[in-house]
Design an enzyme around this catalytic site. Structure first.
Site, PDB file in Angstrom:
ATOM      1  N   HIS A 159       0.869  -1.176   0.000  1.00 35.90           N
ATOM      2  CA  HIS A 159       0.000   0.000   0.000  1.00 35.90           C
ATOM      3  C   HIS A 159       0.905   1.224   0.000  1.00 35.90           C
ATOM      4  O   HIS A 159       1.796   1.342   0.831  1.00 35.90           O
ATOM      5  CB  HIS A 159      -0.905  -0.004   1.231  1.00 35.90           C
ATOM      6  CG  HIS A 159      -1.998   1.015   1.152  1.00 35.90           C
ATOM      7  ND1 HIS A 159      -1.754   2.359   1.220  1.00 35.90           N
ATOM      8  CD2 HIS A 159      -3.340   0.879   0.994  1.00 35.90           C
ATOM      9  CE1 HIS A 159      -2.890   3.020   1.110  1.00 35.90           C
ATOM     10  NE2 HIS A 159      -3.874   2.145   0.974  1.00 35.90           N
ATOM     11  N   ASP A 160       0.669   2.148  -0.934  1.00 36.00           N
ATOM     12  CA  ASP A 160       1.602   3.272  -1.070  1.00 36.00           C
ATOM     13  C   ASP A 160       1.707   4.081   0.216  1.00 36.00           C
ATOM     14  O   ASP A 160       2.793   4.544   0.574  1.00 36.00           O
ATOM     15  CB  ASP A 160       1.228   4.163  -2.264  1.00 36.00           C
ATOM     16  CG  ASP A 160      -0.211   4.650  -2.239  1.00 36.00           C
ATOM     17  OD1 ASP A 160      -0.990   4.150  -1.421  1.00 36.00           O
ATOM     18  OD2 ASP A 160      -0.542   5.518  -3.053  1.00 36.00           O
ATOM     19  N   THR A 161       0.600   4.221   0.940  1.00 37.20           N
ATOM     20  CA  THR A 161       0.678   4.954   2.198  1.00 37.20           C
ATOM     21  C   THR A 161       1.447   4.166   3.248  1.00 37.20           C
ATOM     22  O   THR A 161       2.122   4.741   4.099  1.00 37.20           O
ATOM     23  CB  THR A 161      -0.729   5.299   2.722  1.00 37.20           C
ATOM     24  OG1 THR A 161      -1.479   5.886   1.657  1.00 37.20           O
ATOM     25  CG2 THR A 161      -0.663   6.280   3.875  1.00 37.20           C
ATOM     26  N   THR A 186      -3.155  12.436  -4.972  1.00 34.02           N
ATOM     27  CA  THR A 186      -4.534  12.442  -5.443  1.00 34.02           C
ATOM     28  C   THR A 186      -5.491  12.369  -4.258  1.00 34.02           C
ATOM     29  O   THR A 186      -6.516  13.042  -4.220  1.00 34.02           O
ATOM     30  CB  THR A 186      -4.777  11.263  -6.403  1.00 34.02           C
ATOM     31  OG1 THR A 186      -3.874  11.383  -7.504  1.00 34.02           O
ATOM     32  CG2 THR A 186      -6.202  11.262  -6.918  1.00 34.02           C
ATOM     33  N   ASN A 223      -9.273   8.974   4.994  1.00 37.76           N
ATOM     34  CA  ASN A 223      -9.074   9.304   3.586  1.00 37.76           C
ATOM     35  C   ASN A 223      -9.811  10.603   3.269  1.00 37.76           C
ATOM     36  O   ASN A 223     -11.018  10.709   3.522  1.00 37.76           O
ATOM     37  CB  ASN A 223      -9.648   8.197   2.689  1.00 37.76           C
ATOM     38  CG  ASN A 223      -8.648   7.113   2.400  1.00 37.76           C
ATOM     39  OD1 ASN A 223      -7.882   6.734   3.272  1.00 37.76           O
ATOM     40  ND2 ASN A 223      -8.662   6.599   1.196  1.00 37.76           N
ATOM     41  N   GLY A 333       3.844  13.930  -3.205  1.00 36.36           N
ATOM     42  CA  GLY A 333       3.900  15.020  -4.171  1.00 36.36           C
ATOM     43  C   GLY A 333       3.295  16.312  -3.665  1.00 36.36           C
ATOM     44  O   GLY A 333       3.752  17.401  -4.013  1.00 36.36           O
TER      45      GLY A 333
END
Length: 426
Positions: A159-161, A186, A223, A333
């Site tokens: 999971h990117d997080t 995003t 989220n 980002g």
């Protein structure tokens, strides 16, 4: 939250779906007729969003019940990439916890929940931890890439997080309070790191989520829609002939009037609108606010609203943990958006540490480095991340103006009836 289904030969049964596809619209209410939200939360610890894997699978089953029945294995997208590299048919822990059918305390698939919803459970693979050695590269991969046949594939926090939080430079605490983080892209994922999941009734009421992390930790977080708002605005501007890049849009936002219009970023109208500027304008019309028209007004509205939403969620996390927040570390980002960084410090009334931009990459590679014996602990991973990164600090400013804006934000949310404990989409 996206996945694939493969047959016994390892072939895709169908192409994967994108989580923004409307096939899951309205499914939360359908599910509620069969299993209560309270029971689902107790079996998963995950916030309710129609994009979750659970609802994607239910939508797939509704459309074609034979599809799931014919599958040999269910794999999340990162797991499928590992399968194509080395043949491992396993699911990595951090991503498994986000499906809404993985039990956060038993640390097994919630098969009873799936059975109640009529979903098959035989296709669920073994779950492995970040840092697990999955196997050597397949001969065909070596042949096509020129890579050495002895190279091993190691599961990071897929999971990117999960990887991003492993790569957060700060320690578990910062100064006199706990360190919070925002993985900003995003989506904005705002949370704190815990050693155990929080399955309390209050966490359920606030629609918080418990996502697995490195070394069995959990990320208690929310989220939030994130810079999707700005990305989609820019896409719409470009269709209209604008050549503004992100730097130009941020500059225009900086020069636009402050607090002219505010939106709740998590309103379902922003999930996948045909035109984001029009969706923002419509929200403002319906809440009796000035309608933002220029690029600068629209982007400023998005950034100010995000910062205020961050402050709202941060207050929930203070309540849940019973501790103060010493600083917020923004990674990803979005950390390079200095205007948003400053707005976040102002709204949250605490220092913001911005960076590293590539925290996900750092966390990923450092977890793999530890699996190879180069590092010893999660603290070592964060020490190396800190020594490898440039982090900029932002101090809070303009407290009175931001306090007034937060009061307006609450009133606007009440007008939109965004007060229910379970939101239908984010």
């Amino acid at each position: 939250v996206d996945y694939v289904l493969i047959d016994k030969a390892g072939e895709l049964i169908e192409q994967p779906w994108n989580y923004r596809d409307p096939r899951t619209r309205g499914i939360l209410e359908k599910v509620k007729e069969r299993v209560s939200h309270e029971e689902i939360f107790a079996a998963s610890g995950v916030q309710f969003m129609e994009i979750n894997t659970l609802y994607q699978l239910l939508a797939a089953h509704e459309r074609d019940p034979a599809l799931l029945a014919s599958a040999d294995k269910f794999l999340m997208i990162p797991d499928y990439l590992h399968f194509k590299m080395c043949g491992a048919r396993v699911c990595e822990f951090t991503n498994a916890t986000t499906t809404q059918f993985f039990h956060p305390t038993k640390k097994t698939w919630s098969v009873d929940l799936l059975a109640k919803l009529g979903l098959p459970t035989t296709l669920l693979p073994e779950v492995v931890q970040p840092g697990t050695r999955l196997g050597r590269l397949l001969p065909g991969v070596c042949e096509r890439t020129g890579l050495h046949a002895g190279i091993e594939v190691i599961a990071p926090a897929t999971h990117d997080t999960g990887s991003a939080v492993a790569g957060v430079p700060g320690a578990a605490t910062e100064g006199s309070g706990r360190l919070a983080y925002i993985s900003s892209g995003t989506w904005s994922l705002l949370g704190v790191e815990l050693h155990e999941p929080d399955l309390s009734s209050r966490a359920f009421e606030l629609n918080l989520t418990n996502e697995g992390g490195v070394d069995g930790t959990y990320r208690l977080l929310k989220n939030i829609m994130g810079l999707w708002l700005v990305q989609e605005c820019r896409r719409s501007f470009a269709k209209g002939g604008s050549t503004s890049d992100y730097a130009a849009l941020v500059l225009a936002a900086e020069n636009a009037p402050a607090f002219r219009s505010l939106i709740d970023p998590d309103d379902e109208s922003f999930l996948s609108p045909p035109d984001m500027p029009e969706a923002i304008a419509q929200f403002c019309r319906e809440t009796d606010q000035p309608v933002p028209i220029t690029e600068g007004e629209l982007v400023r509205c998005a950034l100010e609203s995000l910062a205020i939403k961050y402050a709202t969620v941060l207050n929930w996390l203070k309540e849940m943990t019973g501790s103060s927040i010493g600083a917020v570390n923004i990674v990803g980002g979005g950390s390079r958006n200095r205007l948003l960084d400053q707005f976040t410090a102002n709204a949250c009334r605490c220092p913001v540490l911005a960076g590293p931009i590539e925290a996900t990459v750092l966390g990923n590679v450092l977890v793999q480095a530890r699996a190879c014996g180069e590092l010893g602990s999660l603290a070592d991973i964060r020490r190396v991340a800190r020594e490898s990164s440039e982090v900029e600090a932002f101090q809070p400013e303009d407290e009175a103006e931001w306090s007034e804006a937060q009061h307006r934000f609450r009133e606007i949310s009440l007008k939109r009836h965004i007060v229910e404990p379970i939101a239908t989409a984010h």
